[in-house]
Design an enzyme around this catalytic site. Sequence first.
Site, PDB file in Angstrom:
ATOM      1  N   VAL A  96       4.626  -5.531  -4.694  1.00 59.15           N
ATOM      2  CA  VAL A  96       5.646  -5.519  -3.643  1.00 59.15           C
ATOM      3  C   VAL A  96       5.608  -6.880  -2.948  1.00 59.15           C
ATOM      4  O   VAL A  96       4.521  -7.380  -2.604  1.00 59.15           O
ATOM      5  CB  VAL A  96       5.391  -4.382  -2.632  1.00 59.15           C
ATOM      6  CG1 VAL A  96       6.428  -4.398  -1.528  1.00 59.15           C
ATOM      7  CG2 VAL A  96       5.387  -3.036  -3.354  1.00 59.15           C
ATOM      8  N   HIS A 103       0.833  -1.205   0.000  1.00 55.73           N
ATOM      9  CA  HIS A 103       0.000   0.000   0.000  1.00 55.73           C
ATOM     10  C   HIS A 103       0.873   1.263   0.000  1.00 55.73           C
ATOM     11  O   HIS A 103       0.553   2.256  -0.659  1.00 55.73           O
ATOM     12  CB  HIS A 103      -0.903   0.009   1.233  1.00 55.73           C
ATOM     13  CG  HIS A 103      -1.896  -1.107   1.293  1.00 55.73           C
ATOM     14  ND1 HIS A 103      -1.837  -2.109   2.232  1.00 55.73           N
ATOM     15  CD2 HIS A 103      -2.981  -1.390   0.525  1.00 55.73           C
ATOM     16  CE1 HIS A 103      -2.848  -2.947   2.057  1.00 55.73           C
ATOM     17  NE2 HIS A 103      -3.555  -2.542   1.020  1.00 55.73           N
ATOM     18  N   GLN A 161     -18.102  -6.498  -1.842  1.00 62.34           N
ATOM     19  CA  GLN A 161     -17.187  -7.280  -2.685  1.00 62.34           C
ATOM     20  C   GLN A 161     -16.761  -8.593  -2.054  1.00 62.34           C
ATOM     21  O   GLN A 161     -15.943  -9.307  -2.616  1.00 62.34           O
ATOM     22  CB  GLN A 161     -15.962  -6.449  -3.058  1.00 62.34           C
ATOM     23  CG  GLN A 161     -14.998  -6.181  -1.922  1.00 62.34           C
ATOM     24  CD  GLN A 161     -13.926  -5.184  -2.323  1.00 62.34           C
ATOM     25  OE1 GLN A 161     -14.211  -4.008  -2.537  1.00 62.34           O
ATOM     26  NE2 GLN A 161     -12.696  -5.637  -2.461  1.00 62.34           N
TER      27      GLN A 161
END
Length: 282
Positions: free
Chosen positions: A176, A37, A61
Amino acid sequence: MDVLTTPAAMQDWSRAHRAEGRRVGVVPTMGALHHGHVALVDAVRRCADVTVVTIFVNPLQFNLDADFDSYPRPIDDDLDRCRDAGVDAVYAPTAAAMYPPGFQTHVEPGDLAERLEGPMRPGHFRGVVTVVAKLLAATRADVAAFGRKDFQQLAIIRRMVSDLDLDVEILGVPIVREHDGLAMSSRNARLTTPDRAAAVVVSQALGRAERSFRAGERDAGALRSTAVDHLSAEPRASVEYVEVVDADTLDPVTRVATPAHIAAAAWFGDVRLIDNVLLDEQ
Ligand code: AMP
């Protein structure tokens, strides 16, 4: 750093900055923030004047109530991490503020949402694009960043922005990874110690396929088998899919002639992990 909890407060904040000629950059997240993030924050900060992180665990979701209920929500740690990363505002609305009584309008994605994750998670992308549309509207984003870990989500959001003529620039940020290669994810914290150790096979499997591609293999079935064989050798992994898809259309390919992704989803206990690697000549 400001913390805003309603769409109206968020809009007022962004309207004031835009009136001063500042570009508003936004990073939509579900919290439990990690270095992945932060990479999105860094990317946005490079091309915006003020940066907003949104933190909202979006009930629309989630396919499984248990997954929604157990999703980590360490809000104090998240606020500290945002401050450290140079974020100007956090938008953390409640579910009641996002979906008040009478809420009934959704954004319906098209074919891109039918591939890969789509059949496994019915309604997931409808929930994602609906909330992203709301978050972009509330934050009045000029630019927003999304991770390539969720490359299907990124493709669907780019499509929505184009189809609905939304005036926002979308950045795609590289994955990442942990030191051993595991793609960072808020869900990794829920892995048991042995499952965490085993989970490295996902990135290893995709890495093997990528090496085979670099060595000249273009047959999608062979690339897929390389990854599946490695994943299947780990008894703690339950493979949901491994697919080779065109990078633009997300259609399955038989040969990799243009940029493609090899993507995988696998369960470790009750934790579902996804990962992908871009197969590109460059
Ligand atoms: P999430 O909070 O998991 O919904 O993710 C919020 C955003 O962060 C999404 O755009 C993700 O694709 C992105 N993201 C999550 N994990 C990573 C990672 N390991 N590397 C890059 N981006 C990520």
